[in-house]
Design a protein around this motif. Structure first.
Motif, PDB file in Angstrom:
ATOM      1  N   HIS A  80      18.826 -31.878 -32.545  1.00 17.23           N
ATOM      2  CA  HIS A  80      19.371 -31.271 -33.751  1.00 17.23           C
ATOM      3  C   HIS A  80      18.266 -30.511 -34.477  1.00 17.23           C
ATOM      4  O   HIS A  80      17.080 -30.744 -34.243  1.00 17.23           O
ATOM      5  N   SER A  81      18.660 -29.612 -35.359  1.00 14.20           N
ATOM      6  CA  SER A  81      17.680 -28.744 -36.018  1.00 14.20           C
ATOM      7  C   SER A  81      16.934 -29.425 -37.150  1.00 14.20           C
ATOM      8  O   SER A  81      15.829 -29.030 -37.496  1.00 14.20           O
ATOM      9  N   VAL A  82      17.558 -30.413 -37.776  1.00 11.93           N
ATOM     10  CA  VAL A  82      16.937 -31.102 -38.909  1.00 11.93           C
ATOM     11  C   VAL A  82      16.624 -32.536 -38.515  1.00 11.93           C
ATOM     12  O   VAL A  82      17.458 -33.247 -37.949  1.00 11.93           O
ATOM     13  N   GLY A  83      15.393 -32.942 -38.802  1.00  9.33           N
ATOM     14  CA  GLY A  83      14.975 -34.316 -38.525  1.00  9.33           C
ATOM     15  C   GLY A  83      14.202 -34.863 -39.705  1.00  9.33           C
ATOM     16  O   GLY A  83      14.276 -34.338 -40.824  1.00  9.33           O
ATOM     17  N   THR A  84      13.438 -35.902 -39.443  1.00 15.21           N
ATOM     18  CA  THR A  84      12.678 -36.562 -40.508  1.00 15.21           C
ATOM     19  C   THR A  84      11.220 -36.718 -40.095  1.00 15.21           C
ATOM     20  O   THR A  84      10.928 -37.189 -38.996  1.00 15.21           O
ATOM     21  N   LEU A  85      10.340 -36.303 -40.970  1.00 15.94           N
ATOM     22  CA  LEU A  85       8.911 -36.527 -40.767  1.00 15.94           C
ATOM     23  C   LEU A  85       8.629 -37.994 -41.079  1.00 15.94           C
ATOM     24  O   LEU A  85       8.951 -38.474 -42.170  1.00 15.94           O
ATOM     25  N   CYS A  86       8.033 -38.699 -40.111  1.00 16.00           N
ATOM     26  CA  CYS A  86       7.817 -40.143 -40.274  1.00 16.00           C
ATOM     27  C   CYS A  86       6.350 -40.502 -40.078  1.00 16.00           C
ATOM     28  O   CYS A  86       5.593 -39.784 -39.426  1.00 16.00           O
ATOM     29  N   ARG A  87       5.999 -41.656 -40.641  1.00 18.80           N
ATOM     30  CA  ARG A  87       4.654 -42.197 -40.494  1.00 18.80           C
ATOM     31  C   ARG A  87       4.729 -43.454 -39.636  1.00 18.80           C
ATOM     32  O   ARG A  87       5.547 -44.336 -39.876  1.00 18.80           O
ATOM     33  N   LEU A  88       3.882 -43.537 -38.625  1.00 21.24           N
ATOM     34  CA  LEU A  88       3.811 -44.745 -37.804  1.00 21.24           C
ATOM     35  C   LEU A  88       3.136 -45.857 -38.604  1.00 21.24           C
ATOM     36  O   LEU A  88       2.036 -45.671 -39.131  1.00 21.24           O
ATOM     37  N   LEU A  89       3.806 -47.003 -38.706  1.00 17.29           N
ATOM     38  CA  LEU A  89       3.270 -48.132 -39.460  1.00 17.29           C
ATOM     39  C   LEU A  89       2.644 -49.188 -38.563  1.00 17.29           C
ATOM     40  O   LEU A  89       1.599 -49.748 -38.876  1.00 17.29           O
ATOM     41  N   GLU A  90       3.296 -49.477 -37.447  1.00 21.91           N
ATOM     42  CA  GLU A  90       2.770 -50.473 -36.510  1.00 21.91           C
ATOM     43  C   GLU A  90       3.464 -50.315 -35.168  1.00 21.91           C
ATOM     44  O   GLU A  90       4.524 -49.671 -35.066  1.00 21.91           O
ATOM     45  N   TYR A  91       2.868 -50.886 -34.138  1.00 16.92           N
ATOM     46  CA  TYR A  91       3.498 -50.874 -32.821  1.00 16.92           C
ATOM     47  C   TYR A  91       3.038 -52.105 -32.056  1.00 16.92           C
ATOM     48  O   TYR A  91       1.969 -52.666 -32.317  1.00 16.92           O
ATOM     49  N   SER A  92       3.863 -52.535 -31.118  1.00 17.90           N
ATOM     50  CA  SER A  92       3.523 -53.725 -30.336  1.00 17.90           C
ATOM     51  C   SER A  92       4.159 -53.624 -28.957  1.00 17.90           C
ATOM     52  O   SER A  92       5.171 -52.930 -28.761  1.00 17.90           O
ATOM     53  N   ARG A  93       3.547 -54.297 -28.020  1.00 19.64           N
ATOM     54  CA  ARG A  93       4.106 -54.401 -26.677  1.00 19.64           C
ATOM     55  C   ARG A  93       5.389 -55.215 -26.724  1.00 19.64           C
ATOM     56  O   ARG A  93       5.504 -56.176 -27.480  1.00 19.64           O
ATOM     57  N   SER A  94       6.364 -54.824 -25.917  1.00 20.35           N
ATOM     58  CA  SER A  94       7.641 -55.528 -25.899  1.00 20.35           C
ATOM     59  C   SER A  94       7.831 -56.247 -24.573  1.00 20.35           C
ATOM     60  O   SER A  94       7.383 -55.785 -23.520  1.00 20.35           O
TER      61      SER A  94
END
Length: 300
Positions: free
Chosen positions: A93-107
């Protein structure tokens, strides 16, 4: 990718330079201010997270430091995919959201490599520039300016939204505790903005986004709210979604009450039949006894 400025009336923030951003396609849109957890399993998405977290930010799995979060390298463009099976820019889609990565983990879940937490910041519009397709997609995007609304109209819409959300919150307790908690959190954030009559355009926009992230709706319906350039129309779309969900909840509760009532009657009839059978066994099968039993059954 089509430019949405001419088609829907959005205005880009000319004070902000275009941003070259990594793109994470998703199945449900994410709104500004929303914090969401996303499962990462597709090869391109895995490559994106590893590039951002390991190559650029150089942080191990876990919660990012404040310094890492505030870095421009932690920014990701999250956009609803028209077709999840396609990976090119034409599927977005043409419109999205600028986001900030807060955390990540192995699943450890099957088919999922990472689980990430992100926070929505601003609406952005994707341009036709696509600097990179592999190993993950990058696009050039611009921040969209939030529209202004006449104060009285903003206040009236704020009152309507908060009233509907309160009604929904009351109807959801206790059957859907998790959903009710989400709506309550949205209202709490709105409460920090002031009562509905005091909401200005900026506060109304935040309230719309908070409620849009929790209300039930198809991805395309939520995307329409995200894309809507008119704040008044955006609130009207959200009011329609809230009214529909409220009606669905009320109808569902009515059906549940009817089913429980029928079950209660059936259980009572079964209990009475068992009582009647026990009495018949105690009194014997004579006609005189049957009459007495019939009288007892009628009394029961």
């Amino acid at each position: 990718i089509t430019n949405i400025n001419d088609r829907r009336g959005w205005t880009t923030a000319s004070a902000h330079e275009p941003m070259d951003l990594p793109v994470l396609p998703v199945r449900r849109p994410l709104f500004p201010s929303q914090i969401a957890s996303i499962a990462i399993g597709k090869a391109r998405s895995v490559a994106l997270i590893e590039h951002v977290a390991l190559t650029k930010l150089k942080v191990p799995a876990g919660r990012l430091s404040e310094a890492a979060r505030s870095s421009t390298d932690a920014l990701i463009c999250i956009v609803l995919a028209r077709d999840p099976e396609l990976d090119g820019p034409e599927s977005l889609h043409s419109v999205g959201t600028l986001c900030r990565l807060l955390e990540y983990s192995r699943s450890t879940s099957k088919g999922v490599v990472y689980t990430i937490a992100v926070q929505g910041l601003h609406r952005i519009v994707l341009t036709e520039e696509c600097p990179q397709r592999l190993p993950f997609l990058r696009v050039v995007a611009r921040q969209l300016l939030e529209p202004l609304l006449e104060p009285l109209r903003a206040a009236a819409l704020g009152v309507s939204l908060q009233s509907l959300a309160q009604d929904l919150l009351q109807q959801l307790q206790p059957p859907s505790v998790q959903h009710a908690a989400s709506v309550a959190a949205s209202l709490k954030s709105a409460g920090s903005l002031g009562a509905g009559r005091n909401l200005d355009s900026s506060s109304l926009s935040l309230l719309c986004d908070a409620l849009a992230s929790t209300v039930d709706g198809e991805p395309a319906e939520k995307q329409a709210v995200l894309e809507c350039a008119s704040l008044s129309d955006r609130a009207d779309l959200l009011i329609a979604l809230l009214k529909r969900q409220l009606e669905v909840v009320r109808l569902s509760q009515k059906i549940d009450a009817q089913v429980k009532g029928e079950l209660s009657r059936g259980q009572r009839d079964f209990y009475l039949r068992r009582q009647l059978k026990a009495i018949q066994q105690e009194l014997g099968e004579g006609e005189e006894d049957k009459d007495e039993v019939g009288l007892l059954a009628a009394r029961l």
